[in-house]
Design an enzyme around this catalytic site. Sequence first.
Site, PDB file in Angstrom:
ATOM      1  N   ASP A 296      11.543 110.310 110.169  1.00 26.23           N
ATOM      2  CA  ASP A 296      11.123 110.088 111.545  1.00 26.23           C
ATOM      3  C   ASP A 296      10.955 108.602 111.852  1.00 26.23           C
ATOM      4  OD1 ASP A 296       9.610 111.337 114.107  1.00 26.23           O
ATOM      5  OD2 ASP A 296       8.482 109.621 113.366  1.00 26.23           O
TER       6      ASP A 296
ATOM      7  N   ALA B 233      10.193 112.026 116.812  1.00 27.67           N
ATOM      8  CA  ALA B 233      11.645 112.087 116.618  1.00 27.67           C
ATOM      9  C   ALA B 233      12.022 113.368 115.870  1.00 27.67           C
ATOM     10  CB  ALA B 233      12.138 110.857 115.863  1.00 27.67           C
ATOM     11  N   ASP B 234      11.249 113.710 114.856  1.00 27.06           N
ATOM     12  CA  ASP B 234      11.477 114.965 114.130  1.00 27.06           C
ATOM     13  C   ASP B 234      11.267 116.177 115.037  1.00 27.06           C
ATOM     14  OD1 ASP B 234      12.301 114.374 111.523  1.00 27.06           O
ATOM     15  OD2 ASP B 234      10.263 113.962 110.852  1.00 27.06           O
ATOM     16  N   VAL B 235      10.168 116.171 115.770  1.00 33.13           N
ATOM     17  CA  VAL B 235       9.831 117.326 116.606  1.00 33.13           C
ATOM     18  C   VAL B 235      10.877 117.531 117.693  1.00 33.13           C
ATOM     19  CG1 VAL B 235       8.159 118.248 118.252  1.00 33.13           C
ATOM     20  CG2 VAL B 235       7.367 117.213 116.117  1.00 33.13           C
TER      21      VAL B 235
ATOM     22  N   GLY C  81      13.949 118.943 116.302  1.00 30.08           N
ATOM     23  CA  GLY C  81      13.770 120.375 116.106  1.00 30.08           C
ATOM     24  C   GLY C  81      13.922 121.159 117.387  1.00 30.08           C
TER      25      GLY C  81
END
Length: 399
Positions: free
Chosen positions: A153, A181-183, A186
């Site tokens: 991230d 950024a990860d979320v 997803g």
Amino acid sequence: MMGRFRMAGALDGLLVLDLSRILAGPTATQLLGDLGATVIKIENPKTGGDDTRSWGPPYAPTPDGNSDLSAYFMAANRNKYSVAADLSTQAGQALVRSIAAEADVVIENYKPDGLVKYGLDHATICAQRPELVYCSISGFGQTGPERNRAGYDLMAQGFGGIMSLTGDPDGPPMKVGVGVADVMCGMYATIGILAALRHRDATGEGQHIDLALVDSQMAWLINEGTNYLASGQEPVRRGNAHPNIVPYDVFATQDGHIILAVGNDTQFRAFCQAIGRSDLAESPDFATNPDRIANRAALTAAITETLAMRDTAEILELLQNAGVPAGPIHTVGQALGSAQAQTRGAVVQVPHPQTDSGSVQLLGNPLKFSKTPVEIRRPPPRFGADTESLAQVLAGLRR
């Protein structure tokens, strides 16, 4: 286990094989699980499972005194079965292939071509099951000069530009406080999977989804990204201020801070009247939003001086009564403990027999369906908890 064609959740009967770990992939598979899909999470026995199991404290205490339920892991892994499988062994590969042979969706976040040596890459698996939706998440995507770089991230936020916009104007670049950024990656994965399933249901054809942390991060630069494309000028850090709207910022009061979000000229006039500064609304320097942007420093100074002489509660009441968007700045505890959060189910108590207290508290799902409500059917699992019962889980889906 519910029957495969019983519509309890919107995605009830869907089987998801989850080969992902950490946050982007698990965010997507948790959301699919919340919507009713059966999610089988494969975890590596050599590492003790998903990396985030050890990303603590805090942990949920367990009777064996060796908890692998970190708060970080629990944030993205409810509504899943945990199955231990070593992909470097023939037995582990065979187990994963057997699940893939029945799955509707596979999601993985290995480096590009990282699963080829195991025969579990998208080309191999999709050739055996053409109707499969296979989603690959990586730091930089399956193509391009950076494809082999690892992606976390923080690296995505740095490479993708958001850190250059975040923080005080005179301070260093700053990441967003959570792994956004990860979320968001997803979330894009979930949308892509659902769209691919729609296509699969219409045509019988599955497909491969190539999704990168950096690609998705640059996509949600939104107005700042298009500001640059339209003007050719690099956006700058403004702290809490907005590049395109003034006043839209955090302001100090006599006893704290408030958020002020004036979105149009009518709200600006109402704001000025409410705080006793009609002179600001009458000034040609501040008459329209472009005027206020051009004279941002002078207007901000005037508002700062005025609001600093009043209490937070007094200002918020005045602005609420005037219909001006404004609000408090809560701590996490204040936000989750608010009456609004409690009414909307922002926090849920989930039974968990493998913890000392018999339950865990998790963040709720914000989706409110009128026909197919979100349901938390399973708590975040202990590592490998469902390895022995996998056959039973799959048999339940076949009914």
